[in-house]
Design an enzyme around this catalytic site. Structure first.
Site, PDB file in Angstrom:
ATOM      1  N   CYS B  84      18.623  26.144 -44.425  1.00 25.24           N
ATOM      2  CA  CYS B  84      18.844  27.086 -43.326  1.00 25.24           C
ATOM      3  C   CYS B  84      19.678  28.282 -43.756  1.00 25.24           C
ATOM      4  CB  CYS B  84      19.490  26.376 -42.140  1.00 25.24           C
ATOM      5  SG  CYS B  84      18.400  25.142 -41.412  1.00 25.24           S
ATOM      6  N   HIS B 336      14.960  29.468 -33.830  1.00 25.01           N
ATOM      7  CA  HIS B 336      15.348  29.082 -35.188  1.00 25.01           C
ATOM      8  C   HIS B 336      14.147  28.994 -36.125  1.00 25.01           C
ATOM      9  CE1 HIS B 336      17.465  27.566 -38.509  1.00 25.01           C
ATOM     10  NE2 HIS B 336      17.462  26.294 -38.235  1.00 25.01           N
TER      11      HIS B 336
END
Ligand SMILES: [Zn+2]
Lengths: 134, 389
Positions: B84, B336
């Site tokens: 991430c 996301h």
């Protein structure tokens, strides 16, 4: 994204960690690690020996997962177990009547179980069940 | 450490697509749409770009994906894969190349077309053997909530209410953002009554799974004002890797993320920040789950250990609060798309610093922080990026 296909349990028997529960203990500082590391996490030493895990421990934390990975029936209760004497094991609870039986600090023991069936292959591994406080 | 990135590199243009379930778009559309917005913003074009770094986990396979999408003519291109933190690591690598004097103008891109992967939530990506079986991302973060509640003496109801307020705040911010995936307003009651995903986390404790792309155009601080009067300067870019100690040692307590704390320490040192809560004007942090935002407030030293509930109850992190967090809605509501998220955070800080954040505008911001958390809480890789005027 697809999960990788499982390998036969036949082959996993050759891996010291999976069924034989062999971790490592550092000969220099005594640190115990499971899963195994090649280098001691605590002191950086390469001077390590095999260490057979105890099959007992304590629930460090847990959740009750109602959306488990494919091939699992909800709910499952993933647990982080602090093993007696050192080392950690991430696994699943079994044989609980309700997930609420599990608490932080619950005493558990390890038992070999079928974990799931994935694309025709049975996947075996250890799960944990609650034991009575002594 | 010999060097620092502080005030050596500037952002002169940024772009970001709307995030969401973009079934009518392909991965190339997301890259091109974000880059075209950034070109127009900076007043540059494809011919000015000398090199690029692109962050993505699932969508790209090599730097070629980005040059192909952009029809770039034979320039250096690097695919950055760092969980991430991929987006912020793309910025970091691009900024270092500019600071080294190798290139004048470069792109840092992040993209993910997550919906095309056929997932409704992120799987655990770390099921390497039977010893790590049966993880999902919600499960791996839920176990942190259980332990946080236990350690700090919160009943499940108190703990879940604390977490619900985080999601309510992010949805309030997201509702003001036309590019956010989720724009509905929530109440604490609605969050508490939502279906359970991985107890103690429910549906509204989890961020959305989204498609999207974001991009930054970087140049040297010396040249930045040739392009615009209000460039945003990079103050710190830090990444903290992990020995994954939480896997193997009983010392890790599951109530914090050590790598977030260490990345924060390093970034504050690089930026010359000594009191983050007072000096930062705003933060965009990795709120993949509500509990992640809660512990991150402590890891980044916004709240004392075990005390984030007091700040949540006081409204400290709301848009009108002392230190607004997730002014754009965060991962929770903006969405996301993994590779894009770290750059999307910087996009919001950039707009805020330039006074262009419309209804979400924070009064007179000077310094903003973006934080990404890759992998799992017990074995994370974290980035912290600080930008300012
Ligand atoms: Zn050692």
């Amino acid at each position: 994204m697809t999960q990788p296909a499982p390998a036969s349990p036949l082959f996993w028997r050759f891996n010291p960690e999976v069924y034989r529960l062999i971790g490592i203990k550092c000969k220099d500082c005594g640190h115990i690690s499971y899963p195994r590391t090649k280098i001691c996490h605590e002191c950086g030493s390469l001077n390590l020996e095999e260490y057979k895990l105890p099959k007992k421990g304590t629930v460090h934390t847990y959740c009750v997962n109602w959306t488990p990975p494919p091939t699992f029936e909800p709910p499952i209760t993933p647990v982080i177990i602090d093993l007696e004497g050192g080392g950690r094991y991430q696994g699943l609870m079994t044989e609980t009547s309700t997930p609420e039986d599990v608490k932080v600090g619950s005493k558990v023991e390890m038992v070999l179980r079928k974990v799931t069936t994935d694309r025709g292959l049975n996947v075996y591994g250890y799960k944990f069940r609650l034991v009575e406080e002594e | 450490m010999a060097g620092s990135i502080k005030d050596r590199v500037a952002i002169i243009g940024m772009g970001c697509t709307r995030f969401g379930e973009l079934w009518d778009k392909g991965p190339t559309d997301l890259v091109v749409d974000a880059v075209e917005e950034a070109y127009a913003d900076a007043g540059v074009g494809a011919k000015d770009i000398e090199a690029l770094w692109g962050g993505s986990i699932f969508t790209a396979h090599g730097g070629r994906f980005f040059t192909e999408a952009l029809r770039m003519q034979y320039i250096p291109a690097t695919h950055v894969v760092n969980a991430c933190a991929s987006g912020q690591d793309a910025i970091r690598n691009a900024a270092y190349a500019v600071a080294a004097g190798i290139y004048d103008i470069v792109l840092a891109i992040g993209v993910e077309k997550l919906k095309d992967e056929g997932m409704s939530g992120l799987p655990g990506m770390d099921n390497r053997t039977h010893t790590h079986a049966v993880a999902t991302m919600p499960g791996m973060f839920a176990i942190m909530a259980t332990k946080y509640f236990h350690r700090y003496g919160l009943s499940p109801e108190e703990g879940k209410t604390m977490l619900a307020r985080i999601s309510v705040k992010s949805h309030a911010n997201g509702s003001l953002n036309p590019k956010a995936h989720l724009r509905n307003v929530l109440t604490v009651e609605k969050v508490l009554n939502a279906p359970i995903i991985a107890w103690p986390l429910g549906l509204f404790d989890c961020c959305s799974v989204s498609d999207g792309g974001a991009v930054a155009i970087l140049t040297s601080a010396d040249r930045a004002k040739e392009f615009r009067k209000d460039p945003v300067y990079i103050k710190a870019l830090q990444i903290c890797g992990t020995p994954s100690s939480g896997r193997i040692t009983s010392e890790y307590d599951y109530t914090h993320v050590e790598e977030s704390y260490r990345a924060g320490l390093a970034a504050y040192k690089e930026a010359g920040v000594t009191d983050p809560r007072r000096e930062l004007s705003m933060a965009e942090v990795h709120d993949c789950f509500s509990i992640t935002e809660a512990v991150t407030m402590e890891d980044l030293q916004f709240s004392p250990r075990g005390k984030v509930k007091d700040d949540i109850d006081a409204g400290t992190f709301e848009l009108s609060g002392e230190l607004p967090v997730q002014p754009d809605g965060g991962l929770k509501c903006f969405g996301h798309p993994i590779g894009a998220s770290g750059i999307r955070m910087v996009y919001e800080l950039y707009l805020q610093l330039q006074g262009r954040a419309d209804k979400r505008q924070i009064k007179d911001p000077k310094l903003g922080l973006a934080h990404s958390l890759g992998h799992e809480p017990y074995a994370a890789l974290c980035s912290v990026c600080i930008v300012g005027l």
